[in-house]
Scaffold this active site. Structure first.
Site, mmCIF file in Angstrom:
data_model
loop_
_atom_site.group_PDB
_atom_site.id
_atom_site.type_symbol
_atom_site.label_atom_id
_atom_site.label_comp_id
_atom_site.label_asym_id
_atom_site.label_seq_id
_atom_site.Cartn_x
_atom_site.Cartn_y
_atom_site.Cartn_z
ATOM 1 N N GLY A 34 0.794 -1.221 0.000
ATOM 2 C CA GLY A 34 0.000 0.000 0.000
ATOM 3 C C GLY A 34 0.824 1.268 0.000
ATOM 4 N N ALA A 45 14.033 -8.415 -2.468
ATOM 5 C CA ALA A 45 14.876 -7.214 -2.511
ATOM 6 C C ALA A 45 16.288 -7.493 -2.000
ATOM 7 C CB ALA A 45 14.230 -6.092 -1.698
ATOM 8 N N GLN A 69 10.951 0.298 0.471
ATOM 9 C CA GLN A 69 9.698 0.476 1.201
ATOM 10 C C GLN A 69 8.962 -0.848 1.384
ATOM 11 O OE1 GLN A 69 7.565 3.919 -0.158
ATOM 12 N NE2 GLN A 69 6.755 4.328 1.860
ATOM 13 N N SER A 111 7.746 -3.797 4.021
ATOM 14 C CA SER A 111 7.199 -3.632 5.380
ATOM 15 C C SER A 111 8.194 -4.146 6.418
ATOM 16 C CB SER A 111 5.850 -4.349 5.501
ATOM 17 O OG SER A 111 4.852 -3.659 4.793
ATOM 18 N N CYS A 132 -2.462 16.583 -1.650
ATOM 19 C CA CYS A 132 -1.906 17.858 -2.104
ATOM 20 C C CYS A 132 -1.117 18.476 -0.955
ATOM 21 C CB CYS A 132 -3.070 18.767 -2.519
ATOM 22 S SG CYS A 132 -2.598 20.360 -3.147
#
Length: 556
Positions: A176, A243, A263, A265, A410
């Site tokens: 996510g 990774a 990134q 977890s 934003c």
């Protein structure tokens, strides 16, 4: 039987103007809770898991059903208390009090570790809320896209003379949060190679246009990156691989990416990181039979990955920790120099935090994308002299697929949040927008988090671990009239490493809403300016003076 698992559940938030609750102030939290579990939003909605390892929206399905039931009967002078995903009480308050107050996974500091939390979790006594999972304001990967984009743009300015042309990023994780990296990277002009062990996640990111291509071997992925760099058209590649394996292999081959981060977890070694050489099925089984072995193997693999990141840094890669605590995990496994590469906040984001600038977000309760496009136009109208922001809004409209309820992220600060919110409220009032909007933010913001390995790493005055600030932020937002307020522990970096607060407020077009919006969306970012001014940052001190903040200990 696990009360948290129900594959028959398919939750979709209602849209339009017909209410299921007694007012928009209770309809909004109900819809946003449901939106967190939308199949296009949540990672494992059947388990109530929204993102970030085991970040949940409710403790179990019985609690979820009861929360919805209570919200549907809640009066506008009552407040629901939710304790780690469980609705525990309804109390008479007043119309300007929050309708919901949430506390997730908070533990007395001595016991604030994964081992103790996992025991409570097994007994059904706790829930990990991550940041926006348990506070019902997760909007899918878009929620972190702009922050990641801003970071990658800042890296280009700092390391590559302002140009990312022909540069590429190596990273890991397409969950996510990590799922935002490939899109943010290509938006910022880089090609991106992201390692992911779960093929379903790669396929999901392909479907939602966050990733351009899939590769099953490192050679195939590197060929795609080379071709993109030669053509001048950035590409994002999801590589089905571990990774730790890939990062170490690149060191072995002498291949040096321009940017290196991660990134996965890693904050949750039990549930969030697959050890080298393990299958997903093997890890799932081992979690049931030998948790300690899973944690040990995961942390050993993280140590391999961090050693590779350090080697790539030494070879010339701009290397940063993207806030998942992987350095800490490697340090605990004996990598003594794990913190030799910086976290992204002190390296690239803190000047924004000093002005209260952070991940302001809103969602259209109507379900109509046009409402978001109209608010995009309003932002441009009210902030006409920020071409970088306009460019972001244009790219977001063109390239970001909405997940669940249409929404927008934003990054704006103290000067702009309240006036944007008041403008949105007026648009609801005059019918420009077809239904109210909810306005919130990530807990990753300037005044709402204490996290010494992420948001408050290397504070100027050494106050990295002081967590009074997010507590005061939550209390002030409650006093100011937010619609729901949350206070969490362990988000982003795991148990024992962070405390943080969230806020959401409804713009329903009323005068009462305008008064609340003006207070909340001034006070909330102002606490960030206050926190950084108190720590001695000149940018924050100047901002406080310019905006007329009353900070008694600040020299006039």
């Amino acid at each position: 039987m696990d009360k948290r698992h129900d594959p028959s559940r398919r939750i979709i938030a209602p849209t339009g103007t017909k209410l299921s609750c007694k007012s928009w102030l209770t309809e909004a939290p109900m819809r946003m809770l449901m939106n967190n579990l939308h199949p296009d939003v949540a990672e494992r909605p059947e388990d109530l898991v929204v993102y970030g390892g085991i970040g949940r929206a409710a403790r179990d399905w019985e609690c979820y059903d009861k929360i919805v039931e209570v919200l549907q009967r809640l009066e506008d002078d009552e407040t629901l208390l939710v304790q780690s995903g469980k609705p525990v009480g309804v109390f008479k308050t007043h119309s300007n009090a929050p309708r919901v107050i949430i506390a997730n996974s908070n533990l007395v500091p001595h016991w604030a570790n994964w081992e103790h939390f996992n025991e409570l979790d097994k007994k059904g006594l706790a829930m990990y809320g991550q940041m926006t999972a348990g506070s019902w304001i997760y909007i899918g990967s878009q929620g972190i896209v702009q922050g990641t984009y801003e970071t990658f743009v800042a890296m280009a300015k700092q390391h590559f003379g302002g140009s990312s042309k022909g540069k590429w990023i190596l990273t890991g994780g397409l969950g996510g949060m990590g799922g935002a990296q490939p899109l943010a990277g290509t938006m910022a002009g880089y090609s991106v190679l992201t390692c992911e062990v779960d093929e379903t996640r790669i396929d999901f990111r392909l479907r939602t246009r966050y990733v351009d291509k899939k590769a099953t071997t490192l050679d195939e992925a590197l060929a795609m990156i080379d071709e993109a760099n030669a053509s001048g058209k950035p590409v994002s590649v999801g590589l089905l691989a571990n990774a730790a394996d890939v990062f170490a292999e690149l060191v072995e081959r002498g291949i040096t990416p321009d940017v290196v981060t991660d990134q996965t977890s890693a904050h949750d070694p039990l549930n969030g990181y697959l050890p080298q050489g393990w299958t997903l099925e093997q890890a799932a089984q081992m979690r049931k039979t030998d948790e300690a072995a899973v944690v040990k193997a995961a942390k050993q693999s993280m140590a391999v990955q961090v050693k590779a990141m350090l080697a790539l840094q030494a070879a010339g890669s701009a290397t940063t920790d993207y806030g998942n605590n992987i350095r800490q995990m490697a340090f605990e496994e004996g990598v003594e120099n794990a913190f030799d590469f910086p976290g992204f906040v002190p390296a690239y984001v803190r000047p924004l935090f000093c002005e209260g600038i952070g991940p302001f977000r809103w969602a259209a309760l109507s379900g109509d994308p046009e409402d978001i496009y109209k608010t995009d136009a309003k932002v441009k109208e009210l902030i006409p002299d920020n071409p970088h922001l306009h460019n972001w809004l244009d790219m977001a409209r063109e390239r970001i697929a909405f997940q669940g309820l249409p929404s927008r992220i934003c990054w704006v600060g103290l000067k702009d949040r309240a006036r944007l919110a008041l403008a949105f409220n007026e648009m609801v009032n005059n019918g420009e927008l077809s239904a109210p909007v909810v306005i919130g933010r990530d807990h990753l913001d300037s005044g709402s988090v204490a996290s010494p390995n992420r948001e408050t790493e290397s504070m100027l005055d050494g106050s990295d671990a002081v967590s009074d600030w997010p507590l005061m932020n939550a209390l002030l937002n409650t006093a100011s009239g937010a619609t729901w307020v949350s206070l969490h522990h362990g988000g982003g970096v795991g148990m024992g490493f962070s405390q943080h607060s969230g806020v959401v407020i409804v713009a329903d077009g009323t005068d009462d809403a305008a008064a609340r919006l003006g207070r909340v969306l001034w006070n909330d970012p102002a606490t960030g300016v206050m926190r950084h001014a108190d720590a001695g940052y000149d940018i924050a001190k100047d901002c406080a003076k310019e905006q007329g903040l009353d900070l008694p200990m600040l020299e006039k």
